[in-house]
Scaffold this active site. Structure first.
Site: not given
Lengths: 377, 377, 377, 377
Positions: D17, D104, D339
């Site tokens: 971002h 993550h 994905d």
């Protein structure tokens, strides 16, 4: 850290009172003829105790190659070298150990590490330079094969007595063109090629020696036949690498190359080095050399020359009012005899660090040239 | 290479006639307040065209942060910054392009790379320093948080006109203790804090400007409140890193710290900095500071100060007899107007490189201290 | 190059037939208790000739610390260690020297260096790992102080005989949680903690030994109590550093961590490790550990575990049809006796390289944490 | 840190971002023809949203060269490249932000940095690989000039569906000898050259996509015409550098080269690659290639091939029971589409990192060869 160089890299170890000092030299090309006989001469030149001008300790400093050679030829693998310390017992503590020696590394080491080796500053000992000199001797062998590179350093000032080293002076450049290591050594322990000041330099050292004091000086170094193109444009300019190398030596206070600090006073119209075509070398050269052989961070084939300032040795025999580690005022009393000027002994060390810089930059530039050759166009 | 630093590392890019110049700064701690407003001031101080003493081009040099911050705080990730080049077309070639500019990088670049950018020396352009200054501004913010580190540089000589910067002089140390960046900037473009020589410096620059010539100078820099313990004992001595950083700047000819070259003439008995116990800081300090705040390669908490020699700018407007690339004698004719002295503009660049060295060494030393704390004992 | 690490760095030297092998370890924090007794055990575990499963040469491999310690404590300076080679004469050449040994480094070395050491592959000799193991022992001492880090490796397969090492299997994780180096060594030279396969593994090795052949295997390693936060997000992910370290070992063919290659077959919904709040540690932990203790390149405090594939030793006693250096077909005849499986001996080497990676990343992360603490906010 | 390489070095920046992502590539030889058109194709292959097998976001990812080229040729100076982020506003926070996403980097980042970027894992985002791919495209251009080096990667397994990649299988080697990037791309988004498994792979991905789940896979890569001699004997073995490069990619779990993990089961007598004299190349070659083109850490001129395991993507749309940052149990609800398999998109990224390793090692080896040539003998 204790490593220097990218493709030709030395890593040193050792302090005054451990078993040995030495280094590992990584990146030496294979098939170079190399035995201890190639390395010992510079170590011997570095050794203290060579004259009444220097400290009387007689360290033997015999180098032993541990690895990386076979039948007198390098293998391409790392070359480890060790020099045994004659006396590797931790020293006896005495009252002087209550004091951090002024302008030594004693206090900063304790601040940095929270520990104190019996050799005081430990790695800041001049003995650490043995590994550098041993490695430098290998670098010099490689450089002499590369382009007949010659590196010669000498004492250019002792205290206030200075030989002329003015970049505007043709005689100075004549000296840079011709002076040899043999000539320097023939001048005795003072290692100054200028006979007009040599005696005065000796007298200055003797004066401070007799006063149990010390005095500094300047070492100047010339590199002849340096290949063109060494050094990188930005952070790794050749002069930056040389400055790094020189200021990493104990007791140094400054570095200047080419016209140096005095060059700031010479206007550009005179300071710029005009080009001319040299029939002998079939290439452009410069009629003057204020640039000191480096332009834009890159060697231009002219003599590289620079000077390094060495301070007056911090270790002196006379009493010094100072404070103990725990803050009590007192007087640090004399102990032993000490070198009144480390400058002459720095000569081979300056040469060695120069060789280490150039050997590394040479290999890097060879990679650059090969890359360009691959691209072709 | 174009990177500098180990844990706090800047990588720069760009030359005069490409789209932009800039850098990536890696290793910036997270949560640091940071916007363009923190970076622009030093870039603006670096900018040419600020007075009739410097070149009249008016580069805007607005920095844009690309990454590594969010909501005005750093993320810990790399911070990319770009500054657009106003005119990024390759320049029009003219007759002057037949000549390698004397004492520029034109010729050595061609030798090294076999190619010539339209900006001549390309990466040796002063424009490359934009990335350094942008990165240095971030380093400074970190350092000011670390220990209230203050870095102030100023012009200490222009040509033969020099203010006193003698390590024996208490007035000089008083100046080092107190001088601020605001005071320096208040002196106008000359950036010299010594009013007794300031006017003469301006006159010298004007003289050479009017003669279409150039003149060099010296920038002196002081670091106050440097944490104790920065720098490593051997190859990475703090002074070695500083020397490397300074000599990597375009147009530099020398570096000296503390007593410097003159220190070689001061005997050890005077040059040694005695310790005393400082009640205020509850630790040892030194009564004098010939050491320049660094002993054994490690900062000792006293002011670090050093000077950097900048040569007379190589680009001058007057005609210069020289040779073309292909070896024909000729005269390089004037083109454009040029900065008669780059020294004043070097002030923020010297500060920036200083900050980059210290921020990196600070993080490394923090790792050392943490390692020692782990071991405990 | 022969160096590994940034702030905790080992540089190794030596090949089979030189005077000694060893290393310099730079960046060891001061005040760590350290003598040869801390280093010898892992060197002894690495030694060949410990059982009839391994080669009968009896190298003594006594380490001698040269520098960096005093009175049994580290000084913060580089620690040099040497291990003398028992027989450092260049070996006698024989007919077998006409042949590059298949799947050895003999031929690629000659291509790379244009020279051949009498120890054939020279630096690719397993003997080079001595320096790594000596350095790793120091790293382990530091890590155990840091957070009680424990590193235990073991043989998990020999040829086709494999113990279960499925990341989905609670029993495997129970083993990872509890297995000790003492338990591993108690299993004898096979070094496999799973009694259900151990005997079969021994039989496989014996079968290939009796056939003058060799067989490969897998070493699995677990790290317990690794501090959270080690590793960097991008190129220096912790798993990348571990993979680099492991694949730098002789005879390795592969690396996988956490769920590894099999993990590619487990859908995300199962493979993701859910978080829960652990009352004991007062922080989030994961209920499963397919991630292998590393997420986003950074350690998360769970067990780090990974496996390393070691090929069947290239040196075998049976005859091999191949070609001589100059291209003549022939048969490389047997010489001496050789290790039928290097895998069990690799156990301490894998542990050592793991420790070297973690010690370096620990110091780097400590710098990062200190940087963040400086910034505060 | 965010840099990779020694003489050919990429430094990347950017997260999801911020304004842009990109890199600086340092050490590119001069005179290489280079425009955006050379770089865009691999970036486009890397892009998500290319089929219903991958995420539907349509990032445009247009690269802009900022520096280092002029008139379509490289200058030898650093090449900066930027790719603008389409939406560089910090994202809107929502309830999902209360949860660290399982497997993550969210949680480890906060632990390491004490800060959270709105793009969660920040630098661990797949978007970071854009800089690597841009740099890799330049490396590939250099390598193709060097020796006609060809690098082709492809999907070799998806979940449990795997094509044969057995080092003993001549058909697999035939594939490695001939497969082209064009052939791979012609297979559609699955990027698998084996038609016998391709459809099944697609079905596996579709199954997990429809279940709002994800599945992993393996990418295999071959390097043809690699120059002999790349890689260094000890820590910088070519396979170690490749393993480092591959495990530095997001979502990787393992690396194997040549015979890999299966090779541990093949006895030495079969696994050793016998030499023969190849009349065509006028040099020794090997009849088999279990070594995977690397022996003793050094390329031997045979095909280099290796495989990289990619885990099932951690981001899935189905609900996951887990805990919030502050330790409350909960369910992380779905957000957006994701994905189902990142493996096919990893193909150009694996190629790029391979090229970066080889370009750097090529330049280093060129320096080694030049050093040997200097020594002569």
């Amino acid at each position: 850290m204790s490593s220097f160089g990218t493709l030709f890299r030395v890593t040193t170890y050792g302090e005054s009172h451990c078993k040995s000092v030495g280094c590992i030299v990584d990146g030496v090309p294979p098939n170079l003829e190399l035995t201890e006989d190639d390395i010992q001469p510079q170590l011997t030149r570095r050794r203290p105790g060579q004259s009444k001008l220097s400290t009387p300790r007689n360290e033997k400093d015999r180098v032993e190659i541990q690895s990386g050679t076979e039948n007198g030829l390098t293998l391409g693998s790392p070359i480890a070298m060790i020099v045994k310390n004659e006396d590797h017992r931790p020293h006896d503590y005495s009252e002087t150990d209550l004091y951090p020696r002024p302008s030594h590394a004693d206090w900063t080491y304790i601040q940095k590490y929270g520990t104190k080796s019996s050799s005081g500053g430990g790695r800041s000992s001049a003995r650490e330079t043995i590994g550098r000199v041993a490695a430098g001797a290998i670098a010099e062998k490689l450089l002499s094969k590369a382009n007949g590179v010659e590196i010669v350093a000498f004492v250019s000032s002792i205290g206030p007595v200075s030989m002329a080293r003015d970049a505007s002076d043709p005689k100075f450049h004549e000296l840079l063109n011709t002076v040899t290591r043999e000539q320097i050594d023939a001048t005795g322990p003072i290692r100054c090629p200028d006979e007009t000041v040599r005696e005065d330099m000796v007298k200055v050292i003797e004066k401070y020696r007799d006063a149990q004091d010390s005095i500094g000086g300047v070492v100047t170094c010339v590199v002849r036949n340096c290949p063109i193109g060494l050094g990188e444009p930005c952070f790794d300019k050749l002069e930056a690498k040389l400055a790094h190398a020189m200021l990493s030596l104990p007791a140094t206070k400054g570095f200047e190359f080419g016209s140096g600090f005095l060059g700031t006073q010479i206007p550009g119209s005179k300071h710029n080095d005009p080009f001319y075509y040299d029939e002998l070398h079939k290439r452009l050269r410069t009629t003057t050399n204020f640039s000191g052989g480096i332009q834009g961070g890159i060697s231009n084939g002219e003599n590289i020359y620079f000077s390094v300032a060495f301070k007056s040795a911090a270790t002196i025999s006379q009493e010094q009012p100072t404070a103990t580690y725990d803050g009590k005022d007192g007087v640090l009393a004399a102990r032993g005899r000490h070198d009144p000027s480390v400058t002459p002994r720095a000569v081979p060390i300056v040469e060695s660090m120069t060789a280490l810089v150039l050997a590394d930059q040479l290999l890097i530039q060879k990679a650059r040239e090969s890359g360009a050759a691959i691209v072709g166009n």
